[in-house]
Design an enzyme around this catalytic site. Structure first.
Site, PDB file in Angstrom:
ATOM      1  N   PHE A   1     -20.439  61.602  13.068  1.00 47.41           N
ATOM      2  CA  PHE A   1     -19.682  60.586  13.794  1.00 47.41           C
ATOM      3  C   PHE A   1     -20.285  59.194  13.571  1.00 47.41           C
ATOM      4  O   PHE A   1     -21.483  58.996  13.746  1.00 47.41           O
ATOM      5  CB  PHE A   1     -19.676  60.917  15.292  1.00 47.41           C
ATOM      6  CG  PHE A   1     -18.979  59.876  16.121  1.00 47.41           C
ATOM      7  CD1 PHE A   1     -17.613  59.627  15.947  1.00 47.41           C
ATOM      8  CD2 PHE A   1     -19.672  59.127  17.055  1.00 47.41           C
ATOM      9  CE1 PHE A   1     -16.970  58.652  16.688  1.00 47.41           C
ATOM     10  CE2 PHE A   1     -19.036  58.154  17.808  1.00 47.41           C
ATOM     11  CZ  PHE A   1     -17.678  57.922  17.621  1.00 47.41           C
TER      12      PHE A   1
ATOM     13  N   LYS B   1     -31.250  57.186  14.513  1.00 51.12           N
ATOM     14  CA  LYS B   1     -31.518  57.248  15.955  1.00 51.12           C
ATOM     15  C   LYS B   1     -32.821  57.999  16.244  1.00 51.12           C
ATOM     16  O   LYS B   1     -33.590  57.609  17.127  1.00 51.12           O
ATOM     17  CB  LYS B   1     -30.336  57.940  16.643  1.00 51.12           C
ATOM     18  CG  LYS B   1     -30.261  57.671  18.113  1.00 51.12           C
ATOM     19  CD  LYS B   1     -28.929  58.135  18.687  1.00 51.12           C
ATOM     20  CE  LYS B   1     -28.842  57.804  20.168  1.00 51.12           C
ATOM     21  NZ  LYS B   1     -27.558  58.206  20.751  1.00 51.12           N
TER      22      LYS B   1
ATOM     23  N   MET C   1      -5.164  25.069   2.319  1.00 48.19           N
ATOM     24  CA  MET C   1      -5.718  25.005   0.968  1.00 48.19           C
ATOM     25  C   MET C   1      -4.919  25.887   0.002  1.00 48.19           C
ATOM     26  O   MET C   1      -4.694  25.514  -1.154  1.00 48.19           O
ATOM     27  CB  MET C   1      -7.200  25.417   0.986  1.00 48.19           C
ATOM     28  CG  MET C   1      -7.887  25.279  -0.345  1.00 48.19           C
ATOM     29  SD  MET C   1      -7.723  23.611  -1.033  1.00 48.19           S
ATOM     30  CE  MET C   1      -9.189  22.823  -0.412  1.00 48.19           C
TER      31      MET C   1
HETATM   32  C1  LIG Z   1     -12.696  25.687  -0.683  1.00 55.56           C
HETATM   33  C2  LIG Z   1     -14.018  25.400  -1.338  1.00 55.56           C
HETATM   34  C3  LIG Z   1     -14.140  24.324  -2.195  1.00 55.56           C
HETATM   35  C4  LIG Z   1     -15.368  23.986  -2.755  1.00 55.56           C
HETATM   36  N1  LIG Z   1     -15.451  22.866  -3.521  1.00 55.56           N
HETATM   37  C5  LIG Z   1     -16.681  22.433  -3.911  1.00 55.56           C
HETATM   38  C6  LIG Z   1     -16.839  21.177  -4.588  1.00 55.56           C
HETATM   39  O1  LIG Z   1     -15.888  20.446  -4.840  1.00 55.56           O
HETATM   40  N2  LIG Z   1     -18.089  20.789  -4.914  1.00 55.56           N
HETATM   41  C7  LIG Z   1     -19.197  21.555  -4.632  1.00 55.56           C
HETATM   42  O2  LIG Z   1     -20.332  21.155  -4.909  1.00 55.56           O
HETATM   43  N3  LIG Z   1     -19.058  22.756  -4.038  1.00 55.56           N
HETATM   44  C8  LIG Z   1     -17.844  23.198  -3.657  1.00 55.56           C
HETATM   45  N4  LIG Z   1     -17.742  24.396  -3.000  1.00 55.56           N
HETATM   46  C9  LIG Z   1     -18.969  25.166  -2.755  1.00 55.56           C
HETATM   47  C10 LIG Z   1     -19.384  25.972  -3.980  1.00 55.56           C
HETATM   48  O3  LIG Z   1     -18.573  27.124  -4.059  1.00 55.56           O
HETATM   49  C11 LIG Z   1     -20.875  26.367  -3.902  1.00 55.56           C
HETATM   50  O4  LIG Z   1     -21.122  27.059  -2.710  1.00 55.56           O
HETATM   51  C12 LIG Z   1     -21.819  25.187  -3.939  1.00 55.56           C
HETATM   52  O5  LIG Z   1     -21.484  24.310  -4.998  1.00 55.56           O
HETATM   53  C13 LIG Z   1     -23.238  25.695  -4.138  1.00 55.56           C
HETATM   54  O6  LIG Z   1     -24.146  24.670  -3.938  1.00 55.56           O
HETATM   55  P1  LIG Z   1     -25.663  24.836  -4.379  1.00 55.56           P
HETATM   56  O7  LIG Z   1     -25.730  25.318  -5.781  1.00 55.56           O
HETATM   57  O8  LIG Z   1     -26.325  23.564  -4.034  1.00 55.56           O
HETATM   58  O9  LIG Z   1     -26.229  25.910  -3.315  1.00 55.56           O
HETATM   59  P2  LIG Z   1     -26.574  27.480  -3.441  1.00 55.56           P
HETATM   60  O10 LIG Z   1     -25.424  28.240  -3.942  1.00 55.56           O
HETATM   61  O11 LIG Z   1     -27.133  27.846  -2.110  1.00 55.56           O
HETATM   62  O12 LIG Z   1     -27.720  27.522  -4.526  1.00 55.56           O
HETATM   63  C14 LIG Z   1     -28.981  26.992  -4.249  1.00 55.56           C
HETATM   64  C15 LIG Z   1     -29.825  27.105  -5.495  1.00 55.56           C
HETATM   65  O13 LIG Z   1     -31.104  26.561  -5.197  1.00 55.56           O
HETATM   66  C16 LIG Z   1     -32.118  27.487  -5.594  1.00 55.56           C
HETATM   67  N5  LIG Z   1     -33.258  27.320  -4.702  1.00 55.56           N
HETATM   68  C17 LIG Z   1     -33.452  27.879  -3.487  1.00 55.56           C
HETATM   69  N6  LIG Z   1     -34.630  27.506  -2.979  1.00 55.56           N
HETATM   70  C18 LIG Z   1     -35.194  26.675  -3.877  1.00 55.56           C
HETATM   71  C19 LIG Z   1     -36.422  25.956  -3.909  1.00 55.56           C
HETATM   72  N7  LIG Z   1     -37.307  26.022  -2.901  1.00 55.56           N
HETATM   73  N8  LIG Z   1     -36.681  25.178  -4.987  1.00 55.56           N
HETATM   74  C20 LIG Z   1     -35.809  25.126  -6.046  1.00 55.56           C
HETATM   75  N9  LIG Z   1     -34.648  25.797  -6.069  1.00 55.56           N
HETATM   76  C21 LIG Z   1     -34.337  26.556  -4.991  1.00 55.56           C
HETATM   77  C22 LIG Z   1     -31.466  28.851  -5.470  1.00 55.56           C
HETATM   78  O14 LIG Z   1     -32.131  29.811  -6.259  1.00 55.56           O
HETATM   79  C23 LIG Z   1     -30.044  28.550  -5.942  1.00 55.56           C
HETATM   80  O15 LIG Z   1     -29.926  28.635  -7.332  1.00 55.56           O
HETATM   81  C24 LIG Z   1     -16.508  24.772  -2.476  1.00 55.56           C
HETATM   82  C25 LIG Z   1     -16.384  25.879  -1.656  1.00 55.56           C
HETATM   83  C26 LIG Z   1     -15.168  26.196  -1.066  1.00 55.56           C
HETATM   84  C27 LIG Z   1     -15.089  27.363  -0.146  1.00 55.56           C
HETATM   85  C1  LIG Z   2     -11.599  35.512   4.878  1.00 57.66           C
HETATM   86  C2  LIG Z   2     -10.814  34.694   3.909  1.00 57.66           C
HETATM   87  N1  LIG Z   2      -9.558  35.070   3.565  1.00 57.66           N
HETATM   88  C3  LIG Z   2      -8.837  34.328   2.699  1.00 57.66           C
HETATM   89  C4  LIG Z   2      -9.367  33.194   2.152  1.00 57.66           C
HETATM   90  C5  LIG Z   2      -8.560  32.352   1.155  1.00 57.66           C
HETATM   91  N2  LIG Z   2      -8.341  31.012   1.714  1.00 57.66           N
HETATM   92  C6  LIG Z   2      -9.081  29.943   1.346  1.00 57.66           C
HETATM   93  S1  LIG Z   2      -8.662  28.539   2.152  1.00 57.66           S
HETATM   94  C7  LIG Z   2      -7.433  29.334   2.977  1.00 57.66           C
HETATM   95  C8  LIG Z   2      -6.561  28.592   3.954  1.00 57.66           C
HETATM   96  C9  LIG Z   2      -7.271  28.162   5.166  1.00 57.66           C
HETATM   97  O1  LIG Z   2      -6.338  27.787   6.143  1.00 57.66           O
HETATM   98  P1  LIG Z   2      -6.782  27.047   7.450  1.00 57.66           P
HETATM   99  O2  LIG Z   2      -7.898  27.769   8.098  1.00 57.66           O
HETATM  100  O3  LIG Z   2      -5.624  26.753   8.282  1.00 57.66           O
HETATM  101  O4  LIG Z   2      -7.436  25.709   6.867  1.00 57.66           O
HETATM  102  P2  LIG Z   2      -6.699  24.491   6.091  1.00 57.66           P
HETATM  103  O5  LIG Z   2      -6.879  24.741   4.624  1.00 57.66           O
HETATM  104  O6  LIG Z   2      -5.272  24.462   6.503  1.00 57.66           O
HETATM  105  O7  LIG Z   2      -7.484  23.304   6.543  1.00 57.66           O
HETATM  106  C10 LIG Z   2      -7.367  30.691   2.613  1.00 57.66           C
HETATM  107  C11 LIG Z   2      -6.380  31.657   3.133  1.00 57.66           C
HETATM  108  C12 LIG Z   2     -10.686  32.870   2.523  1.00 57.66           C
HETATM  109  N3  LIG Z   2     -11.316  31.818   2.007  1.00 57.66           N
HETATM  110  N4  LIG Z   2     -11.362  33.619   3.421  1.00 57.66           N
END
Ligand SMILES: Cc1cc2nc3c(=O)[nH]c(=O)nc-3n(C[C@H](O)[C@H](O)[C@H](O)COP(=O)(O)OP(=O)(O)OC[C@H]3O[C@@H](n4cnc5c(N)ncnc54)[C@H](O)[C@@H]3O)c2cc1C
Ligand SMILES: Cc1ncc(C[n+]2csc(CCOP(=O)(O)OP(=O)(O)O)c2C)c(N)n1
Ligand SMILES: [Mg+2]
Length: 564
Positions: free
Chosen positions: A112, A162, A474
């Site tokens: 379970f 457990k 988005m």
């Molecule tokens: C809808 C949406 C749109 C997005 N659009 C963008 C966008 O336009 N631009 C953007 O930038 N991102 C965007 N992102 C985010 C993107 O997907 C990544 O999450 C982001 O770019 C990652 O940033 P990062 O590499 O700085 O961080 P992380 O992914 O956290 O990577 C950190 C890095 O640093 C390293 N690190 C950790 N500790 C240390 C240390 N002490 N010294 C040296 N290195 C270290 C790690 O190993 C890793 O490689 C978007 C996300 C979403 C959900």
């Molecule tokens: C758990 C999850 N399901 C689906 C998606 C795909 N997704 C990315 S942005 C988005 C729309 C988000 O809508 P809302 O929260 O109303 O934000 P808005 O973009 O309108 O500001 C979706 C469905 C996701 N990022 N996360």
């Protein structure tokens, strides 16, 4: 001799790790641990869904840099943690999850609420354990905390049957040295690498620093500031890097990438040298890898060897902690005015600003960017903002200027809708004095809105700004740009958020007009309890610029301007 049950050992170890708050939900297989918990100085936050517990632990970790802890029972309790664990994994957030498991004698019999949670979470944890012997528990917990926080942080799961919780053994806290990581990264960067890096930097005419989340994890913000000022190199930030370099600084280019500043992306594409600190060249950052910063040499400062050359070929990888590497580079780099490069970037910046929605003729209705801008103004840029995912997240990133580190918490890598409210609750426990604001879409809010009850039960002061556009905005934007406006499954009905908040005993307001934005924000700030604000923004409104997925970074879809 100190005899303890496994259940007691869990809390003995947590207390020694400095844990004073955990986020969890009880159930049969974790009951012994819950029973023992009452005798220890630990505050337990009862969530409404285990996903919330994982996001709270994650938010706690991101707000403080300490390890967050989530607790769940076996089976559905454990599987409900999965999204939160993956979220922490993708964003390198230190977390320990403790799950109850069925008794060792029935493991593998579909008992379970039995789920092989170490199997399920193998690819989304930094490490995980199934501890079947009570004698192994203390060492395992100590090791788990160490692994969660050392090097590149990440989530660790400990699954405890457990009977291991109920068994007793002698308790000796293992405070000897932990033999991890097995391959420690040298504190000293080899001299030839430093010399080469310095030469590349000093000779560059069009360099750009790319600063990411690793700078925050490393605590290297001061070193980065000194390095940028010394070299006069502009700094572009990833989404998770926002705040590691002051947004107001003249050298700051803002966010790069898919929805980054157009001038930042142009600078990256036009650079002759990229110096990346603690960022992993995510595809949201690079666009098409074949055309990414084609003319630039690349230096990548990284703590995780597996990130080197994973996405982008680099000319000089430097393995190490960002702060340590910056300190060692500093004495070797020289100041150079690079006047032409700065003039070019300035020109691009002016062009970008001319297209800013805030400079356009007032459209009908509430502009989401304006709401973010007003939130920034009204909170003096000092709030700890926890944003969700989607357009709301991008508008926050673009219009709430972050000048300080740890001022923004958001799910970047996994892009987990529903993250913001629970993560903000965790963050508030880490930083009780911070002014915490949730920025969330109408879709994402509905994914974890049940945590409003947790918020109220814990009597936390958090303000929630729902950017309510009636759409999964988005995705609707992608449909608008790439699917001929065929809005399949993106119009979304919401409850009356004001009434919903009221049902939880939470104050709420609805804002539909620009002039009411700041008064509503100020009223929320003045209210001693949590407040929900339902911002009814323009429905069909896009985030600009946008680099279509996989397109060249310079091939941005720009906001149309009236004058062109
Ligand atoms: C809808 C949406 C749109 C997005 N659009 C963008 C966008 O336009 N631009 C953007 O930038 N991102 C965007 N992102 C985010 C993107 O997907 C990544 O999450 C982001 O770019 C990652 O940033 P990062 O590499 O700085 O961080 P992380 O992914 O956290 O990577 C950190 C890095 O640093 C390293 N690190 C950790 N500790 C240390 C240390 N002490 N010294 C040296 N290195 C270290 C790690 O190993 C890793 O490689 C978007 C996300 C979403 C959900
Ligand atoms: C758990 C999850 N399901 C689906 C998606 C795909 N997704 C990315 S942005 C988005 C729309 C988000 O809508 P809302 O929260 O109303 O934000 P808005 O973009 O309108 O500001 C979706 C469905 C996701 N990022 N996360
Ligand atoms: Mg929406």
């Amino acid at each position: 001799m100190t005899i303890r049950t496994g259940a007691q050992i869990i809390w003995e170890c947590l207390v020694r790790e400095g844990v004073d708050v955990v986020f969890g939900y009880p159930g049969g297989a974790i009951l012994p641990a819950y029973d023992a918990m009452l005798d220890y100085p630990i505050h337990h936050v009862l969530v409404r869904h285990e996903q919330g517990a994982a996001h709270m632990a994650d938010g706690y970790a991101r707000a403080s840099g300490k390890v967050g802890v989530a607790i769940a029972t076996s089976g559905p309790g454990a599987t409900n943690l999965v999204t939160g664990i993956a979220t922490a994994m993708l964003d390198s957030s230190p977390m320990v999850c403790i799950t109850g498991q069925v008794g060792t004698s029935v493991i593998g019999s579909d008992a379970f609420q039995e789920v092989d949670i170490t199997g399920v979470t193998l690819p989304i944890t930094k490490h995980n354990y199934l501890v079947t012997r009570v004698e192994d528990l203390a060492r395992t917990i100590r090791e788990a905390f160490h692994i969660a926080r050392e090097g590149r942080p990440g989530p660790v799961l400990i699954d405890i049957p457990k009977d291991a919780q109920n068994s007793k053994c002698e308790f000796v806290y293992p405070d000897d040295e932990i033999p991890y990581p097995r391959r420690r990264i040298a504190a000293q960067v080899p001299a030839d690498e430093l010399a080469r890096a310095a030469e590349m930097i000093n000779q560059a005419e069009r360099p750009v620093i790319l600063a990411g989340h690793g700078v925050l994890i490393s605590g290297a913000t001061q070193q980065l500031l000194e390095f940028a000022e010394q070299t006069q190199i502009p700094v572009a930030l990833t989404l998770l890097g926002l705040g590691v370099f002051p947004g107001a600084h003249p050298l700051c280019l803002g966010m790069m990438g898919m929805h980054g500043e157009a001038y930042a992306n142009r600078a990256v594409q036009g650079a002759d040298l990229l110096i990346a600190f603690g960022m992993r060249f995510d595809d949201r950052v690079t666009g098409n890898l074949k055309t990414y910063a084609k003319h630039a040499k690349k230096i990548h400062v990284e703590i995780d060897p597996s990130e080197i050359a994973k996405n982008v070929r680099v000319d000089l990888p430097i393995m190490g902690d960002a702060a340590a590497v910056l300190e060692q580079l500093m004495p070797r780099v020289t100041a150079s005015p690079r006047a032409d490069w700065h003039a070019q970037i300035h020109e691009w910046r002016m062009e970008t600003e001319a297209r800013d929605v805030l400079r356009q003729e007032e459209p009908e209705g509430l502009v989401p960017a304006q709401v973010m801008y007003d939130l920034w103004q009204a909170t003096d840029g000092n709030a700890l903002v926890v944003s969700d995912v989607g357009q709301n997240q991008m508008w926050e990133a673009q219009y709430y200027r972050h000048d300080l580190p740890r001022g923004l918490i958001t799910s970047g890598g996994l892009g987990t809708m529903g993250f913001a409210l629970p993560a903000a609750i965790g963050a508030k426990f880490a930083r009780p004095d911070a002014e915490v604001w949730v920025v969330v879409g109408d879709g994402g809010f509905q994914m974890t809105q049940a945590e409003l009850a947790t918020l109220q039960q814990e009597r936390l002061k958090i303000n929630i700004a729902i950017i309510n556009n009636g759409y999964l905005g988005m995705v609707r934007q992608w449909q608008e740009f790439f699917y001929e406006r065929r809005y399949a499954a993106t119009p979304i009905l919401s409850p009356d958020f004001v009434k919903l908040a009221d049902a939880y005993g939470i104050s709420a307001a609805r804002v539909t007009r620009r002039e009411d934005v700041i008064p509503a924000i100020q009223a929320a700030r003045a209210n001693p309890g949590p407040v929900v604000i339902d911002f009814r923004v323009i429905q069909e409104h896009a985030v600009y610029p946008m680099v279509p997925a996989g397109a060249d970074l310079h091939a941005m879809i720009r906001r149309p301007v009236a004058t062109q």
